[in-house]
Design an enzyme around this catalytic site. Structure first.
Site, PDB file in Angstrom:
ATOM      1  CD  GLU A  94      -1.338  -0.328   3.603  1.00  0.00           C
ATOM      2  OE1 GLU A  94      -2.125  -1.283   3.543  1.00  0.00           O
ATOM      3  OE2 GLU A  94      -1.338   0.486   4.522  1.00  0.00           O
ATOM      4  CB  CYS A 107       3.394   7.378   3.045  1.00  0.00           C
ATOM      5  SG  CYS A 107       3.961   6.174   4.239  1.00  0.00           S
ATOM      6  CB  CYS A 114       7.960  -5.061   8.703  1.00  0.00           C
ATOM      7  SG  CYS A 114       9.351  -4.274   9.528  1.00  0.00           S
ATOM      8  CB  CYS A 118       7.205  -2.309  16.237  1.00  0.00           C
ATOM      9  SG  CYS A 118       8.824  -1.898  15.583  1.00  0.00           S
ATOM     10  CB  CYS A 121       3.783  -1.776  13.706  1.00  0.00           C
ATOM     11  SG  CYS A 121       3.862  -1.505  11.936  1.00  0.00           S
ATOM     12  CB  CYS A 343       1.804   2.079   7.970  1.00  0.00           C
ATOM     13  SG  CYS A 343       2.394   3.654   7.394  1.00  0.00           S
TER      14      CYS A 343
HETATM   15  N1  SAH Z   1       9.972   0.743   9.593  1.00  0.00           N
HETATM   16  C1  SAH Z   1      10.170   2.137   9.623  1.00  0.00           C
HETATM   17  C2  SAH Z   1       9.275   2.881   8.662  1.00  0.00           C
HETATM   18  C3  SAH Z   1       7.879   2.397   8.541  1.00  0.00           C
HETATM   19  S1  SAH Z   1       6.848   2.598   9.984  1.00  0.00           S
HETATM   20  C4  SAH Z   1      10.024   2.669  11.022  1.00  0.00           C
HETATM   21  O1  SAH Z   1       9.604   1.917  11.895  1.00  0.00           O
HETATM   22  O2  SAH Z   1      10.368   3.822  11.234  1.00  0.00           O
HETATM   23  C5  SAH Z   1       6.503   4.334   9.886  1.00  0.00           C
HETATM   24  C6  SAH Z   1       6.084   4.964  11.195  1.00  0.00           C
HETATM   25  O3  SAH Z   1       4.742   4.564  11.534  1.00  0.00           O
HETATM   26  C7  SAH Z   1       6.980   4.595  12.348  1.00  0.00           C
HETATM   27  O4  SAH Z   1       7.335   5.716  13.122  1.00  0.00           O
HETATM   28  C8  SAH Z   1       6.086   3.651  13.103  1.00  0.00           C
HETATM   29  O5  SAH Z   1       6.486   3.537  14.408  1.00  0.00           O
HETATM   30  C9  SAH Z   1       4.721   4.271  12.905  1.00  0.00           C
HETATM   31  N2  SAH Z   1       3.598   3.394  13.233  1.00  0.00           N
HETATM   32  C10 SAH Z   1       3.530   2.058  13.134  1.00  0.00           C
HETATM   33  N3  SAH Z   1       2.333   1.594  13.567  1.00  0.00           N
HETATM   34  C11 SAH Z   1       1.628   2.671  13.958  1.00  0.00           C
HETATM   35  C12 SAH Z   1       0.322   2.858  14.503  1.00  0.00           C
HETATM   36  N4  SAH Z   1      -0.488   1.839  14.708  1.00  0.00           N
HETATM   37  N5  SAH Z   1      -0.070   4.127  14.790  1.00  0.00           N
HETATM   38  C13 SAH Z   1       0.743   5.176  14.563  1.00  0.00           C
HETATM   39  N6  SAH Z   1       1.984   5.074  14.037  1.00  0.00           N
HETATM   40  C14 SAH Z   1       2.429   3.832  13.743  1.00  0.00           C
HETATM   41 FE1  SF4 Z   2       8.406  -2.611  10.832  1.00  0.00          FE
HETATM   42 FE2  SF4 Z   2       6.197  -1.449  11.724  1.00  0.00          FE
HETATM   43 FE3  SF4 Z   2       8.321  -1.606  13.312  1.00  0.00          FE
HETATM   44 FE4  SF4 Z   2       8.390   0.073  11.187  1.00  0.00          FE
HETATM   45  S1  SF4 Z   2       7.044   0.199  12.968  1.00  0.00           S
HETATM   46  S2  SF4 Z   2       9.983  -1.384  11.844  1.00  0.00           S
HETATM   47  S3  SF4 Z   2       7.154  -1.140   9.724  1.00  0.00           S
HETATM   48  S4  SF4 Z   2       7.131  -3.356  12.519  1.00  0.00           S
END
Ligand code: SAH
Ligand code: SF4
Length: 365
Positions: A94, A107, A114, A118, A121, A343
């Site tokens: 996406e 974006c 991934c 985390c 996420c 995301c």
């Molecule tokens: N993997 C990279 C880039 C993709 S995630 C990273 O982690 O930075 C992009 C951003 O979206 C990151 O700051 C991540 O922590 C945030 N993100 C992920 N899940 C989210 C959620 N449920 N609500 C708000 N931000 C979120």
């Molecule tokens: Fe991966 Fe989501 Fe963590 Fe970014 S925030 S590193 S996309 S698991």
């Protein structure tokens, strides 16, 4: 990928010139092709009217132009557009377009799934299936630009955030190649200062990124101000604890003299205590003038129901402590909450719907 023609978007202008010369053409021919691809934005080689039929046949034999198929487009009331694209091997990714006061910002996704995992996420729910090749990342920008070209109002994608699904520094070479293509001043010419790469904190790769000599912005997903909490919500912190991460960030700042942005998702009663705000202010004190903190409203993910969004009051109290400490910070606005814009959510919800459909179809047989 076996069975698929690679996209010509994989090539930087230098690589395209090299390929053209190897295939018996002059350098200026590659420059013309580049112009057709990124300025006129054609969708087939046949449209390149100043290129010989023979050479068009050669291009066709070796490359496709756009490797993505558009599956779903959703436009939100605030102008955010979310695209679901299908890759040549059927996988889904996406891309999100956000309308900002300073322009159109896209974006992009860099991996299918991934591996960083985390705990808050949606993307991390699906283990990485594969890296995107650089042309598949470029193609996301090209299809969003096409969407606006077709509206005929002359709007251009002006900014890119590498913040979609995936960890960009875990797909380092493809992401670097992508940055060179979109930044090329004879093509899309999206300024490096208008591009931000976000990482969960792969310290050694942050150092490599510092050494690239590009003017692209770096954002670091911090989300917690101490190792215990950060290791609990982001397991990457167990490999790269805050000491290592900040050593790399300080190296980045010293090498590039550029500011770093920290992303901090506000998770209710998890990382949003005023004590956490003080810890965060202390942690970033050394790089106060060269750092910036974005406080981000959490986008609820149904599978991660241990988390909820910080209340307005808690966010305000947190913000106040940072401000009192002289921290540059802002509470970030949300985009497209009515269209699964967090995301990974459109993709994960579409995959669920596809699986439901498959179950219903199998039951009907
Ligand atoms: N993997 C990279 C880039 C993709 S995630 C990273 O982690 O930075 C992009 C951003 O979206 C990151 O700051 C991540 O922590 C945030 N993100 C992920 N899940 C989210 C959620 N449920 N609500 C708000 N931000 C979120
Ligand atoms: Fe991966 Fe989501 Fe963590 Fe970014 S925030 S590193 S996309 S698991």
């Amino acid at each position: 990928m076996p069975g698929y023609k690679p996209s010509i978007y994989n090539l930087t202008q230098e690589q395209l010139i090299e390929w053209a010369i190897e295939n018996g053409e002059k350098k200026f021919r590659a420059t013309q092709i580049w112009d057709w691809l990124y300025r006129k934005r054609v969708q087939s080689f046949d449209e390149m009217t100043n290129i010989s039929k023979d050479f068009i046949a050669k291009l066709d034999e070796n490359f496709c132009i756009n490797p993505l198929k558009q599956r779903i487009v959703q436009e939100s009331k605030d102008g955010t557009v979310k695209y679901l694209f299908e890759l040549p091997d059927g996988m889904l990714i996406e891309t999100v377009l956000m309308r900002q006061h300073y322009g159109l910002s896209v974006c992009v996704t860099t991996q299918v799934g991934c591996n960083i995992g985390c705990t808050f996420c949606a993307s991390g729910l699906i283990p990485k299936q594969r890296d995107l090749v650089s042309g598949e990342i470029v193609a996301q920008i090209m299809l969003v630009q096409k969407y606006f070209d077709e509206r005929g109002q002359g709007e251009r994608v002006s900014h890119i955030v590498v913040m979609g699904i995936g960890e960009p520094l875990d797909n380092y070479n493809n992401v670097m190649n992508f940055l060179h293509v979109v930044n090329d001043d004879k093509g899309l010419a999206i300024g490096a200062r208008h591009i931000t790469v976000s990482t969960s904190g792969l310290a050694h790769k942050i150092k490599d990124f510092a050494n690239e000599g590009v003017q692209v912005n770096l954002a670091v997903s911090l989300h917690a101000p101490n190792n215990d909490l950060r290791s609990n919500i982001m397991r990457i912190n167990r490999s790269f604890p805050l000491e290592k991460l900040f050593e790399a960030i300080e190296y980045y700042i010293a090498t590039t003299n550029r500011r770093v942005t920290f992303e901090y998702i506000m998770l209710n009663e998890v990382n949003d205590h005023v004590e956490n705000a003080q810890e965060l202010a202390d942690l970033t004190k050394k790089i106060r003038k060269l750092s910036y903190i974005n406080l981000i409203p959490y986008n609820p993910v149904s599978e991660h129901d241990q988390y909820s969004r910080s209340t307005k009051e808690r966010t305000a109290a947190f913000y106040d402590v940072l401000k009192k400490n002289g921290v540059n910070c802002v509470v970030r606005q949300e985009h497209g909450t009515d269209i699964d814009a967090a995301c990974g959510q459109l993709r994960s919800n579409t995959m669920k719907a596809d699986r439901r459909k498959a179950v219903v179809e199998a039951a009907g047989r």
